[in-house]
Design a protein around this motif. Structure first.
Motif, PDB file in Angstrom:
ATOM      1  N   ARG A 160       0.842  -1.195   0.000  1.00  0.00           N
ATOM      2  CA  ARG A 160       0.000   0.000   0.000  1.00  0.00           C
ATOM      3  C   ARG A 160       0.880   1.248   0.000  1.00  0.00           C
ATOM      4  O   ARG A 160       1.806   1.368   0.790  1.00  0.00           O
ATOM      5  CB  ARG A 160      -0.921   0.004   1.220  1.00  0.00           C
ATOM      6  CG  ARG A 160      -1.749   1.280   1.364  1.00  0.00           C
ATOM      7  CD  ARG A 160      -2.733   1.168   2.510  1.00  0.00           C
ATOM      8  NE  ARG A 160      -3.820   0.253   2.170  1.00  0.00           N
ATOM      9  CZ  ARG A 160      -4.661  -0.247   3.064  1.00  0.00           C
ATOM     10  NH1 ARG A 160      -4.523   0.044   4.343  1.00  0.00           N
ATOM     11  NH2 ARG A 160      -5.631  -1.056   2.666  1.00  0.00           N
ATOM     12  N   THR A 162       0.510   5.431   0.204  1.00  0.00           N
ATOM     13  CA  THR A 162      -0.423   6.490   0.538  1.00  0.00           C
ATOM     14  C   THR A 162      -0.059   7.781  -0.194  1.00  0.00           C
ATOM     15  O   THR A 162       1.048   7.936  -0.710  1.00  0.00           O
ATOM     16  CB  THR A 162      -0.439   6.762   2.051  1.00  0.00           C
ATOM     17  OG1 THR A 162       0.854   7.244   2.449  1.00  0.00           O
ATOM     18  CG2 THR A 162      -0.766   5.490   2.827  1.00  0.00           C
ATOM     19  N   ASP A 164       0.582  10.634   0.982  1.00  0.00           N
ATOM     20  CA  ASP A 164       1.599  11.468   1.635  1.00  0.00           C
ATOM     21  C   ASP A 164       2.891  10.715   1.954  1.00  0.00           C
ATOM     22  O   ASP A 164       3.789  11.268   2.580  1.00  0.00           O
ATOM     23  CB  ASP A 164       1.038  12.079   2.923  1.00  0.00           C
ATOM     24  CG  ASP A 164       0.518  11.023   3.893  1.00  0.00           C
ATOM     25  OD1 ASP A 164       0.592   9.825   3.549  1.00  0.00           O
ATOM     26  OD2 ASP A 164       0.043  11.395   4.974  1.00  0.00           O
ATOM     27  N   TRP A 165       3.011   9.439   1.523  1.00  0.00           N
ATOM     28  CA  TRP A 165       4.223   8.686   1.809  1.00  0.00           C
ATOM     29  C   TRP A 165       4.450   7.663   0.705  1.00  0.00           C
ATOM     30  O   TRP A 165       3.709   6.684   0.604  1.00  0.00           O
ATOM     31  CB  TRP A 165       4.136   7.998   3.171  1.00  0.00           C
ATOM     32  CG  TRP A 165       5.387   7.264   3.554  1.00  0.00           C
ATOM     33  CD1 TRP A 165       5.549   5.917   3.653  1.00  0.00           C
ATOM     34  CD2 TRP A 165       6.666   7.833   3.872  1.00  0.00           C
ATOM     35  NE1 TRP A 165       6.835   5.602   4.011  1.00  0.00           N
ATOM     36  CE2 TRP A 165       7.543   6.771   4.165  1.00  0.00           C
ATOM     37  CE3 TRP A 165       7.144   9.145   3.926  1.00  0.00           C
ATOM     38  CZ2 TRP A 165       8.878   6.979   4.511  1.00  0.00           C
ATOM     39  CZ3 TRP A 165       8.471   9.340   4.283  1.00  0.00           C
ATOM     40  CH2 TRP A 165       9.311   8.282   4.564  1.00  0.00           C
ATOM     41  N   GLU A 169       3.813   0.175   2.265  1.00  0.00           N
ATOM     42  CA  GLU A 169       3.594  -0.577   3.497  1.00  0.00           C
ATOM     43  C   GLU A 169       3.185  -1.992   3.100  1.00  0.00           C
ATOM     44  O   GLU A 169       2.321  -2.178   2.247  1.00  0.00           O
ATOM     45  CB  GLU A 169       2.489   0.090   4.316  1.00  0.00           C
ATOM     46  CG  GLU A 169       2.083  -0.681   5.556  1.00  0.00           C
ATOM     47  CD  GLU A 169       0.831  -0.112   6.206  1.00  0.00           C
ATOM     48  OE1 GLU A 169       0.517  -0.549   7.329  1.00  0.00           O
ATOM     49  OE2 GLU A 169       0.180   0.751   5.576  1.00  0.00           O
ATOM     50  N   ARG A 263      -7.835   1.606  -5.445  1.00  0.00           N
ATOM     51  CA  ARG A 263      -7.594   3.026  -5.154  1.00  0.00           C
ATOM     52  C   ARG A 263      -8.694   3.514  -4.220  1.00  0.00           C
ATOM     53  O   ARG A 263      -9.881   3.331  -4.489  1.00  0.00           O
ATOM     54  CB  ARG A 263      -7.610   3.857  -6.446  1.00  0.00           C
ATOM     55  CG  ARG A 263      -6.567   3.440  -7.456  1.00  0.00           C
ATOM     56  CD  ARG A 263      -6.635   4.302  -8.727  1.00  0.00           C
ATOM     57  NE  ARG A 263      -6.157   5.643  -8.462  1.00  0.00           N
ATOM     58  CZ  ARG A 263      -6.819   6.762  -8.798  1.00  0.00           C
ATOM     59  NH1 ARG A 263      -7.987   6.684  -9.411  1.00  0.00           N
ATOM     60  NH2 ARG A 263      -6.311   7.945  -8.530  1.00  0.00           N
ATOM     61  N   ARG A 264      -8.289   4.141  -3.106  1.00  0.00           N
ATOM     62  CA  ARG A 264      -9.256   4.623  -2.117  1.00  0.00           C
ATOM     63  C   ARG A 264      -9.254   6.157  -2.063  1.00  0.00           C
ATOM     64  O   ARG A 264      -8.213   6.798  -2.225  1.00  0.00           O
ATOM     65  CB  ARG A 264      -8.941   4.067  -0.726  1.00  0.00           C
ATOM     66  CG  ARG A 264      -9.084   2.552  -0.607  1.00  0.00           C
ATOM     67  CD  ARG A 264      -9.121   2.125   0.848  1.00  0.00           C
ATOM     68  NE  ARG A 264      -7.961   2.606   1.597  1.00  0.00           N
ATOM     69  CZ  ARG A 264      -7.875   2.600   2.924  1.00  0.00           C
ATOM     70  NH1 ARG A 264      -8.889   2.168   3.659  1.00  0.00           N
ATOM     71  NH2 ARG A 264      -6.773   3.035   3.530  1.00  0.00           N
ATOM     72  N   ASP A 266     -10.952   9.582   0.258  1.00  0.00           N
ATOM     73  CA  ASP A 266     -11.509   9.905   1.571  1.00  0.00           C
ATOM     74  C   ASP A 266     -12.857  10.607   1.439  1.00  0.00           C
ATOM     75  O   ASP A 266     -13.409  10.754   0.342  1.00  0.00           O
ATOM     76  CB  ASP A 266     -10.504  10.729   2.393  1.00  0.00           C
ATOM     77  CG  ASP A 266     -10.247  12.127   1.830  1.00  0.00           C
ATOM     78  OD1 ASP A 266     -11.058  12.610   1.001  1.00  0.00           O
ATOM     79  OD2 ASP A 266      -9.240  12.738   2.229  1.00  0.00           O
ATOM     80  N   LEU A 272      -6.627   8.838  -1.433  1.00  0.00           N
ATOM     81  CA  LEU A 272      -6.058   8.496  -0.132  1.00  0.00           C
ATOM     82  C   LEU A 272      -4.861   7.561  -0.259  1.00  0.00           C
ATOM     83  O   LEU A 272      -3.788   7.807   0.288  1.00  0.00           O
ATOM     84  CB  LEU A 272      -7.138   7.855   0.742  1.00  0.00           C
ATOM     85  CG  LEU A 272      -6.778   7.475   2.166  1.00  0.00           C
ATOM     86  CD1 LEU A 272      -6.449   8.726   2.980  1.00  0.00           C
ATOM     87  CD2 LEU A 272      -7.949   6.709   2.808  1.00  0.00           C
ATOM     88  N   ASP A 273      -5.030   6.455  -1.008  1.00  0.00           N
ATOM     89  CA  ASP A 273      -3.930   5.498  -1.184  1.00  0.00           C
ATOM     90  C   ASP A 273      -4.257   4.542  -2.326  1.00  0.00           C
ATOM     91  O   ASP A 273      -5.381   4.476  -2.813  1.00  0.00           O
ATOM     92  CB  ASP A 273      -3.640   4.713   0.108  1.00  0.00           C
ATOM     93  CG  ASP A 273      -4.852   3.986   0.672  1.00  0.00           C
ATOM     94  OD1 ASP A 273      -5.584   3.335  -0.099  1.00  0.00           O
ATOM     95  OD2 ASP A 273      -5.080   4.055   1.891  1.00  0.00           O
ATOM     96  N   SER A 274      -3.216   3.808  -2.747  1.00  0.00           N
ATOM     97  CA  SER A 274      -3.352   2.758  -3.765  1.00  0.00           C
ATOM     98  C   SER A 274      -2.708   1.492  -3.227  1.00  0.00           C
ATOM     99  O   SER A 274      -1.656   1.553  -2.577  1.00  0.00           O
ATOM    100  CB  SER A 274      -2.685   3.166  -5.077  1.00  0.00           C
ATOM    101  OG  SER A 274      -3.346   4.272  -5.658  1.00  0.00           O
ATOM    102  N   THR A 275      -3.326   0.342  -3.526  1.00  0.00           N
ATOM    103  CA  THR A 275      -2.867  -0.930  -2.989  1.00  0.00           C
ATOM    104  C   THR A 275      -2.818  -1.980  -4.085  1.00  0.00           C
ATOM    105  O   THR A 275      -3.750  -2.102  -4.877  1.00  0.00           O
ATOM    106  CB  THR A 275      -3.798  -1.412  -1.857  1.00  0.00           C
ATOM    107  OG1 THR A 275      -3.874  -0.422  -0.842  1.00  0.00           O
ATOM    108  CG2 THR A 275      -3.289  -2.710  -1.254  1.00  0.00           C
TER     109      THR A 275
END
Length: 282
Positions: A160, A162, A164-165, A169, A263-264, A266, A272-275
């Protein structure tokens, strides 16, 4: 750990493929043939991109579209994973603005890409399915996906990234589909997060699905579409800047290998993030 740029380079080469429109009811629309090349430039961080689109069956003729671009960096709208798979698209849902995204899977000499398009009011419109092979290879296309192929327990790992990072993860992941009265139960786990839902409509007496488009309840209603080349798509019917949501594509690249890209967004409609989830059947 490989950088986003290094992950992008996993897609270098010449890819021959087909672009096929898919409407809301999973019906095939117009198809065009394609040749896409990603070539390393003279500079270390330079890649030449070229995409030629041809009338169906006329890949050796004059292209009807010829797009070229040089890449020296990658924007926030795209995320690449270690395998070379990627997802990209809209960073912020906004009123009166078209929402879209692309899911790009790669496995060996095959790529399976899916473009998702919503209208400017947020309502789901259509998909574009892109099936590609590395030039000089003859790996067969995957069969059209049937729900029975997904049934059972799948386990694996997720990466995952995010907004901002950019460092991924790593999460333990699983997916389990099982029959229930009038449909199929869906249970997905990513790290400590568990999502339980259902797909409306069961399997026929032979164990096959009888619908290409189903309603998924996750728990809110979503659209679940089974596709050619072992793919599926899961998305809300309507996206908005006033509520959190997720969009997803999956590719069954082999009988026991399932990859998901998610893809999420908020509650304000911001990405918000991609996994990436890679699963093996137990």
């Amino acid at each position: 750990m490989a950088s986003q740029w290094d992950n992008f380079l996993c897609n270098l080469g010449e890819w021959r493929g087909t672009f096929t429109g898919i409407d809301r009811d999973a019906r095939e629309l117009e198809s065009t043939d394609s040749i896409l090349s990603l070539e390393q430039g003279a500079e270390e961080r330079l890649v030449h991109f070229r995409l030629c689109r041809y009338a169906a069956g006329d890949r050796g003729g004059t292209p009807i579209r010829d797009n070229r671009q040089d890449y020296r960096s990658l924007g926030r709208q795209v995320v690449f994973f270690n395998s070379g798979s990627f997802c990209k698209g809209t960073l912020q849902v906004a009123p009166g603005t078209v929402f879209g995204g692309e899911f790009g899977f790669i496995d060996g000499d095959r790529r399976h890409r899916l473009v998702q398009l919503h209208q400017d009011d947020g309502r789901f419109d259509q998909l574009v399915l892109i099936r590609e092979w590395r030039s000089g290879t003859d790996q067969p296309e995957c069969p059209p996906l049937h729900l029975q192929q997904l049934m059972g327990r799948w386990d694996g790992e997720a990466q995952r990234i995010t907004a901002d990072w950019p460092e991924p993860e790593t999460l333990v992941a699983s997916l389990e589909l099982s029959p229930q009265s009038g449909g199929v139960q869906w249970r997905s786990q990513l790290g400590s997060d568990t999502l339980e839902g259902s797909l409306e409509g069961g399997l026929d007496a032979s164990g096959n699905n009888t619908q290409a488009v189903r309603t998924a309840r996750m728990p809110d209603p979503q659209r679940f579409i089974l596709l050619l080349d072992g793919g599926y798509h899961l998305s809300p019917e309507q996206v908005s800047h006033r509520g959190a949501f997720a969009v997803e594509a999956g590719w069954l690249s082999g009988p026991n290998r399932l990859e998901r890209l998610i893809r999420r967004f908020d509650a304000s409609g911001a990405w918000l993030d991609s996994t990436q989830v890679v699963l093996q059947r137990l």
